[in-house]
Design an enzyme around this catalytic site. Structure first.
Site, PDB file in Angstrom:
ATOM      1  N   CYS A 226      87.244  71.070 -23.087  1.00  0.00           N
ATOM      2  CA  CYS A 226      86.664  71.731 -21.914  1.00  0.00           C
ATOM      3  C   CYS A 226      87.760  72.224 -20.976  1.00  0.00           C
ATOM      4  O   CYS A 226      88.699  71.488 -20.658  1.00  0.00           O
ATOM      5  CB  CYS A 226      85.744  70.751 -21.185  1.00  0.00           C
ATOM      6  SG  CYS A 226      85.075  71.449 -19.671  1.00  0.00           S
ATOM      7  N   CYS A 232      87.319  68.092 -13.446  1.00  0.00           N
ATOM      8  CA  CYS A 232      85.951  67.580 -13.410  1.00  0.00           C
ATOM      9  C   CYS A 232      85.951  66.080 -13.698  1.00  0.00           C
ATOM     10  O   CYS A 232      86.630  65.627 -14.609  1.00  0.00           O
ATOM     11  CB  CYS A 232      85.125  68.322 -14.463  1.00  0.00           C
ATOM     12  SG  CYS A 232      83.456  67.720 -14.611  1.00  0.00           S
ATOM     13  N   CYS A 235      83.577  63.994 -17.757  1.00  0.00           N
ATOM     14  CA  CYS A 235      83.912  63.340 -19.035  1.00  0.00           C
ATOM     15  C   CYS A 235      85.394  62.994 -19.026  1.00  0.00           C
ATOM     16  O   CYS A 235      86.221  63.795 -19.447  1.00  0.00           O
ATOM     17  CB  CYS A 235      83.669  64.252 -20.222  1.00  0.00           C
ATOM     18  SG  CYS A 235      82.271  65.312 -20.097  1.00  0.00           S
ATOM     19  N   CYS A 325      80.192  73.497 -19.862  1.00  0.00           N
ATOM     20  CA  CYS A 325      80.005  72.042 -19.842  1.00  0.00           C
ATOM     21  C   CYS A 325      79.672  71.628 -21.272  1.00  0.00           C
ATOM     22  O   CYS A 325      78.613  71.979 -21.788  1.00  0.00           O
ATOM     23  CB  CYS A 325      78.879  71.642 -18.892  1.00  0.00           C
ATOM     24  SG  CYS A 325      78.591  69.867 -18.925  1.00  0.00           S
ATOM     25  N   GLN A 449      65.553  58.753 -21.008  1.00  0.00           N
ATOM     26  CA  GLN A 449      66.943  58.574 -21.463  1.00  0.00           C
ATOM     27  C   GLN A 449      67.584  59.938 -21.705  1.00  0.00           C
ATOM     28  O   GLN A 449      66.956  60.803 -22.307  1.00  0.00           O
ATOM     29  CB  GLN A 449      66.986  57.746 -22.754  1.00  0.00           C
ATOM     30  CG  GLN A 449      66.443  56.335 -22.615  1.00  0.00           C
ATOM     31  CD  GLN A 449      67.348  55.411 -21.801  1.00  0.00           C
ATOM     32  OE1 GLN A 449      68.480  55.754 -21.497  1.00  0.00           O
ATOM     33  NE2 GLN A 449      66.820  54.247 -21.439  1.00  0.00           N
ATOM     34  N   TYR A 478      60.136  47.912 -15.870  1.00  0.00           N
ATOM     35  CA  TYR A 478      60.899  49.133 -15.577  1.00  0.00           C
ATOM     36  C   TYR A 478      60.629  50.140 -16.701  1.00  0.00           C
ATOM     37  O   TYR A 478      61.524  50.537 -17.433  1.00  0.00           O
ATOM     38  CB  TYR A 478      62.404  48.846 -15.469  1.00  0.00           C
ATOM     39  CG  TYR A 478      62.751  47.707 -14.544  1.00  0.00           C
ATOM     40  CD1 TYR A 478      62.975  47.931 -13.188  1.00  0.00           C
ATOM     41  CD2 TYR A 478      62.852  46.396 -15.020  1.00  0.00           C
ATOM     42  CE1 TYR A 478      63.294  46.882 -12.332  1.00  0.00           C
ATOM     43  CE2 TYR A 478      63.169  45.351 -14.174  1.00  0.00           C
ATOM     44  CZ  TYR A 478      63.397  45.602 -12.825  1.00  0.00           C
ATOM     45  OH  TYR A 478      63.720  44.564 -11.996  1.00  0.00           O
ATOM     46  N   GLU A 499      56.086  49.959 -13.579  1.00  0.00           N
ATOM     47  CA  GLU A 499      57.018  51.000 -13.115  1.00  0.00           C
ATOM     48  C   GLU A 499      56.609  51.396 -11.699  1.00  0.00           C
ATOM     49  O   GLU A 499      55.416  51.458 -11.383  1.00  0.00           O
ATOM     50  CB  GLU A 499      56.939  52.201 -14.078  1.00  0.00           C
ATOM     51  CG  GLU A 499      57.504  53.502 -13.588  1.00  0.00           C
ATOM     52  CD  GLU A 499      59.018  53.490 -13.355  1.00  0.00           C
ATOM     53  OE1 GLU A 499      59.774  52.982 -14.201  1.00  0.00           O
ATOM     54  OE2 GLU A 499      59.430  53.994 -12.280  1.00  0.00           O
ATOM     55  N   ASP A 550      64.363  46.807 -18.727  1.00  0.00           N
ATOM     56  CA  ASP A 550      65.304  47.929 -18.803  1.00  0.00           C
ATOM     57  C   ASP A 550      65.555  48.423 -17.382  1.00  0.00           C
ATOM     58  O   ASP A 550      65.065  49.475 -16.978  1.00  0.00           O
ATOM     59  CB  ASP A 550      64.685  49.041 -19.674  1.00  0.00           C
ATOM     60  CG  ASP A 550      65.645  50.194 -19.899  1.00  0.00           C
ATOM     61  OD1 ASP A 550      66.788  50.132 -19.423  1.00  0.00           O
ATOM     62  OD2 ASP A 550      65.235  51.175 -20.558  1.00  0.00           O
ATOM     63  N   CYS A 577      72.127  49.459 -18.904  1.00  0.00           N
ATOM     64  CA  CYS A 577      72.986  50.651 -18.907  1.00  0.00           C
ATOM     65  C   CYS A 577      74.250  50.384 -18.100  1.00  0.00           C
ATOM     66  O   CYS A 577      75.086  51.260 -17.942  1.00  0.00           O
ATOM     67  CB  CYS A 577      72.244  51.867 -18.369  1.00  0.00           C
ATOM     68  SG  CYS A 577      71.583  51.624 -16.722  1.00  0.00           S
TER      69      CYS A 577
END
Ligand SMILES: C[S@@+](CC[C@H](N)C(=O)[O-])C[C@H]1O[C@@H](n2cnc3c(N)ncnc32)[C@H](O)[C@@H]1O
Length: 631
Positions: A226, A232, A235, A325, A449, A478, A499, A550, A577
């Site tokens: 990139c 940026c 990543c 991107c 996701q 969740y 939720e 989650d 996560c």
């Protein structure tokens, strides 16, 4: 001649390592003698001279320079904490049952000072005990970074240049390494690269560096694809091979478990990577800004009063205008370019984070990988219906692939890509996506996701670990747009999903109906409140046999683990996560009676430090009701 005792094999999965001088006669005899005792307490040994120790120390926040590490006895814990001197003995004694009284005594006021004094006296004279010991006495001043007599050494300053080697990533997206004397962190690069760079900031013994020249590329080094890679923050790890990224993520997982003291309770499998680590994001949020981030290699004089893209690292007030991107879904870049060009052509004012002025705030793109549907959410600071309609029509004409366009209004100052109100300007107001053969409706405010293909692997694992047989009551806490709940419903007696976002619950109910899935009930509300209701015996909330949690990145609410322990489902699947936060929840659950059975990370976020993790727990405490019947 008597055979020299050999130091035990180094155990990399230990909870901590006593660092010893392998060239010292005293240490090398001491290690094999104490090795088995300490191994039983989950502690290992590591020679100070090993590359592994040098690498681990470079990954440790605020690591002292290597010279200082070697100046005293050290214990490196799996969480990166470094314990020194008399505290090493105190810590080790606290781990061994028969040494516990000594541990307690050496912590008492008065006795503590005496113990520390004795240790210092012993350490200062250890050279007289063994001439083989090369550790400098702790009373001797460690190699100082202040100017020496010759004036050659001082603390590094902004602008100083260094050569250094990189050894790995940290969880914040930095590459970490060492100059040999100082720990360094920089953006970009790959483990085992050798770089020259300039100091931007110093935090105690950690230098923050901007890379100037790659002196020698390590075996994992790759050309970053990139063009924005140097500016940026999106990543950070593009210059590292994907295989090495997965190795580094595995270490981040074990580090997080180690920090919570639960490493070694279950094997941590290799991270499951993506088949294609590019163009994977099905959703991205971009910002409009009246202050454009100027990239280092730009010709001077280009206008800087408009940008649509991502915030430059550490700059909340400036956005980097993205011309490409590489992780955004195919076709997303073209929509982004059209949105930026049309806003400028129509003279629409971008948001100013400092003054809270301007109309255009965010542009959110969402994509159904299986369905090809594309949603655009335009977030503005005010109603301005004609302006928005003109802009939306122009964008739809330029990008006919857009299947729905939603306008959201955010009048607050917080920079969030959501609105207090929403209206659908074009299309249905939602997209559809498929997961493991089921269809899901996703509207602007629902969580889904961001990597569809990897989410399928993740959810297959959740179903496998939850392993319902048709008899179980399953809670999906969740639950977002109902993905896990619907996937589990076929094999469970009933699934109860919880939720708090109304749009997500509405999407989940509609998806259940559209897929003809029965045996799922959705509850809209805060998980903590709903668990309290379940524990209070609410008739519509039968006790669960299996629970899947989650939670968001922050982990569980601090009171939720205790509620789960009260509910004591047979199996508990924790999807995290952000294991840095989640691991302490896991530790609490293990402490309360669960056994950790499996840890499996799945990479949903290539080129970033994030990784998704499934942790499978099984109730190992007393059988429910046993205490009652015995009493
Ligand atoms: C990481 S997402 C998981 C969603 C879903 N399991 C999935 O994988 O698609 C976390 C979800 O928790 C919801 N959430 C956050 N805090 C909550 C709370 N206190 N009570 C209920 N839901 C909450 C968020 O709205 C979000 O949908």
């Amino acid at each position: 001649m008597a055979k020299q005792p050999q130091p035990p094999e180094m155990d990399r999965d230990a909870q901590g390592w006593v660092l010893y001088d392998a060239s010292c006669g005293v240490c090398s005899r001491w290690v094999p003698f104490w090795g088995p005792t300490l191994a039983r307490q989950g502690l290992g040994f590591a020679p100070l001279q090993s590359d592994w120790v040098v690498e681990r120390m470079a990954l440790t926040a605020e690591a002292p320079p290597p010279e200082e590490i070697a100046s005293d006895l050290r214990l490196l814990l799996a969480n990166g904490e470094l314990i020194s001197g008399a505290d090493v003995y105190r810590h080790v004694m606290g781990c061994i049952w028969w040494a516990m009284p000594m541990h307690v005594l050496t912590r008492l006021p008065g006795l503590r000072q005496i113990f520390d004094g004795v240790y210092r006296a012993f350490a200062a004279h250890r050279h007289e005990i063994s001439r083989a010991c090369r550790m400098p006495a702790p009373s001797a001043k460690p190699a100082s970074p202040e100017p020496s007599k010759a004036g050659t050494q001082r603390k590094p300053r902004h602008g100083d240049e260094f050569e250094f080697s990189l050894v790995g990533f940290d969880r914040r997206g930095w590459s970490r390494g060492s100059t040999g004397e100082w720990s360094v962190r920089m953006r970009g690069g790959a483990p085992r690269d050798r770089w020259r760079g300039t100091v931007i900031r110093r935090r105690r013994s950690l230098l923050e560096i901007r890379g100037l020249e790659l002196i020698e590329a390590g075996p994992a080094h790759r050309e970053a694809p990139c063009s924005h890679h140097n500016s940026c923050g999106g990543c950070s790890f593009q210059e590292c091979s994907y295989e090495e990224q997965l190795v580094q993520k595995h270490r981040l997982v074990t580090d997080a478990l180690g920090a919570a003291g639960v490493l070694g309770l279950a094997s941590v499998e290799a991270v499951i990577g993506c088949e294609n680590p590019w163009a994977y994001r099905n959703k991205m949020e971009f910002s409009f800004s009246n202050r454009r981030w100027i990239e280092a290699d730009e010709p001077p004089g280009a206008p800087a009063d408009f940008a649509l893209g991502l915030h430059a690292p550490g700059r909340f007030d400036k956005a980097l205008a993205l011309s490409e991107c590489r992780i955004l879904f195919p076709g997303g870049e073209a929509i982004l370019q059209s949105a930026g060009r049309l806003a400028r052509e129509l003279g629409l004012a971008p948001w100013s984070v400092r003054n809270h002025t301007g109309c255009l705030r965010h542009l959110v793109l969402r994509h159904g990988v299986y369905t090809g549907e594309i949603m655009v959410v335009l977030v503005t600071s005010e109603e301005t219906p004609e302006l928005v309609l003109t802009y939306a029509k122009a964008l739809l004409a330029a990008q006919p692939c857009i299947t729905t366009l939603v306008h959201a209004i955010n009048t607050g100052v917080a920079s969030v890509a959501r609105g207090e109100s929403e209206r659908v300007i074009f299309g249905s107001g939602y997209i559809e996506e498929q997961l493991l053969g089921l269809h899901f409706r996703i509207s602007a405010g629902s969580f889904f996701q961001i990597n569809t293909r990897q989410a399928e692997i993740l959810f297959r694992m959740v179903v496998e670990e939850a392993a319902p047989t048709g008899e179980e009551i399953v809670y999906d806490l969740y639950s977002g747009a109902g993905t896990i709940a619907l996937l589990l419903a076929a094999a469970a007696r009933e699934v109860l999903a919880f939720e708090e976002v109304p749009a997500a619950v509405a999407d989940a109910r509609r998806s259940a109906a559209a897929n003809g899935v029965e045996g799922v009930r959705f509850f809209e509300g805060d998980v903590l409140v709903e668990l309290d209701r379940a524990l209070g015996g609410a008739p519509e909330l039968p006790r669960p046999d299996v629970v899947v949690v989650d939670p968001p990145r922050s982990g569980l609410h601090p009171k939720v683990p205790a509620k789960l322990l009260e509910l004591a489902p047979r199996r508990l699947i924790y999807v995290s996560c952000n294991l840095h936060n989640g691991a302490s929840d896991i530790a609490q659950l293990i402490e309360g009676g669960y056994a950790l059975r499996r840890v499996q990370a799945v990479d949903l976020f290539p080129h970033t430090p994030h990784v998704e993790c499934v942790l499978s727990l099984e109730w190992a405490g007393p059988q429910p009701g046993l205490a009652d019947s015995e009493g």
